[in-house]
Design a protein around this motif. Structure first.
Motif, PDB file in Angstrom:
ATOM      1  N   ALA A  43       0.810  -1.221   0.000  1.00 35.79           N
ATOM      2  CA  ALA A  43       0.000   0.000   0.000  1.00 35.79           C
ATOM      3  C   ALA A  43       0.847   1.276   0.000  1.00 35.79           C
ATOM      4  O   ALA A  43       0.293   2.371   0.028  1.00 35.79           O
ATOM      5  N   LEU A  44       2.167   1.158  -0.034  1.00 33.21           N
ATOM      6  CA  LEU A  44       3.018   2.345  -0.086  1.00 33.21           C
ATOM      7  C   LEU A  44       2.743   3.089  -1.387  1.00 33.21           C
ATOM      8  O   LEU A  44       2.740   2.494  -2.465  1.00 33.21           O
ATOM      9  N   GLU A  45       2.510   4.379  -1.275  1.00 26.81           N
ATOM     10  CA  GLU A  45       2.075   5.185  -2.412  1.00 26.81           C
ATOM     11  C   GLU A  45       3.194   6.065  -2.961  1.00 26.81           C
ATOM     12  O   GLU A  45       4.097   6.468  -2.231  1.00 26.81           O
ATOM     13  N   ASN A  46       3.056   6.403  -4.227  1.00 25.47           N
ATOM     14  CA  ASN A  46       3.925   7.384  -4.844  1.00 25.47           C
ATOM     15  C   ASN A  46       3.555   8.752  -4.280  1.00 25.47           C
ATOM     16  O   ASN A  46       2.390   9.045  -4.095  1.00 25.47           O
ATOM     17  N   GLY A  47       4.528   9.554  -3.959  1.00 25.16           N
ATOM     18  CA  GLY A  47       4.250  10.906  -3.469  1.00 25.16           C
ATOM     19  C   GLY A  47       5.022  11.243  -2.217  1.00 25.16           C
ATOM     20  O   GLY A  47       5.924  12.076  -2.264  1.00 25.16           O
ATOM     21  N   PRO A  48       4.697  10.603  -1.087  1.00 25.29           N
ATOM     22  CA  PRO A  48       5.408  10.975   0.134  1.00 25.29           C
ATOM     23  C   PRO A  48       6.864  10.515   0.110  1.00 25.29           C
ATOM     24  O   PRO A  48       7.213   9.550  -0.576  1.00 25.29           O
ATOM     25  N   LEU A  49       7.669  11.207   0.859  1.00 27.03           N
ATOM     26  CA  LEU A  49       8.994  10.702   1.191  1.00 27.03           C
ATOM     27  C   LEU A  49       8.792   9.872   2.450  1.00 27.03           C
ATOM     28  O   LEU A  49       8.303  10.380   3.466  1.00 27.03           O
ATOM     29  N   SER A  81       9.444   0.627  -6.965  1.00 29.00           N
ATOM     30  CA  SER A  81      10.164   1.606  -7.785  1.00 29.00           C
ATOM     31  C   SER A  81       9.470   2.965  -7.818  1.00 29.00           C
ATOM     32  O   SER A  81      10.072   3.944  -8.232  1.00 29.00           O
ATOM     33  N   HIS A  82       8.249   3.029  -7.349  1.00 28.22           N
ATOM     34  CA  HIS A  82       7.492   4.284  -7.342  1.00 28.22           C
ATOM     35  C   HIS A  82       7.662   5.083  -6.055  1.00 28.22           C
ATOM     36  O   HIS A  82       7.104   6.163  -5.934  1.00 28.22           O
ATOM     37  N   ILE A  83       8.436   4.577  -5.095  1.00 24.77           N
ATOM     38  CA  ILE A  83       8.566   5.304  -3.828  1.00 24.77           C
ATOM     39  C   ILE A  83       9.999   5.761  -3.575  1.00 24.77           C
ATOM     40  O   ILE A  83      10.968   5.161  -4.042  1.00 24.77           O
ATOM     41  N   ARG A  84      10.099   6.859  -2.790  1.00 22.37           N
ATOM     42  CA  ARG A  84      11.383   7.374  -2.312  1.00 22.37           C
ATOM     43  C   ARG A  84      11.394   7.205  -0.798  1.00 22.37           C
ATOM     44  O   ARG A  84      10.375   7.421  -0.132  1.00 22.37           O
TER      45      ARG A  84
END
Length: 149
Positions: A43-49, A81-84
């Motif tokens: 469920a980790l989303e693209n957007g937040p650090l 690959s979509h998360i930082r």
């Protein structure tokens, strides 16, 4: 910027540090805190650090509240690959070779799932006279300065 602090802890130190980081950066950023035990890796989303703050338990292990998250990374190998993310570890150099291995294990698995790590892993030594926030706040300030350019 959205910053989502994720903590893995045994005694609460990582959670308390996340609260200190939120207090320090919450006015300038949209912040949130979650325990790793409450986070579904898929469920980790693209957007937040994502700022992972983790203690080390026992002989260099991930702390109890981070075990399910860590095992999900290992077993499922989700595409992240979509998360930082950034990592800050809490440890004690008196434990020698296992110093800060809990955070290192989480970092290694996230990288293996293709997540993008931002900056260097921050490290705190509980044998030092400083408090965790004395090290973590300047570390995160520097990291955010580099991201924002």
């Amino acid at each position: 910027m959205q910053i989502h602090f994720l903590h893995g802890t045994e005694t609460g130190t990582a959670e308390f540090l996340c609260e200190d980081l939120q207090a320090a950066f919450g006015d300038a950023h949209d912040t949130q805190i979650s325990s790793l035990e409450d986070v579904d890796v898929s469920a980790l989303e693209n957007g937040p650090l994502y700022v992972v703050v983790s203690a080390t338990f026992g002989s260099g292990d991930v702390p109890g509240t981070g075990v399910d998250f860590y095992e999900a990374l290992q077993k499922n190998k989700p595409d992240l690959s979509h998360i930082r993310f950034a990592v800050f570890g809490l440890g004690d150099t008196s434990f020698g070779d296992t110093y800060n291995q809990g955070s290192e294990k989480l970092m290694t698995e996230m990288l293996a799932c293709k997540a993008e790590m931002v900056g260097e892993r921050g490290l705190f030594d509980s044998s030092s006279p400083e408090m965790p926030e004395d090290i973590a706040i300047p570390w995160l300030t520097d990291l955010l300065t580099k991201i924002d350019g």
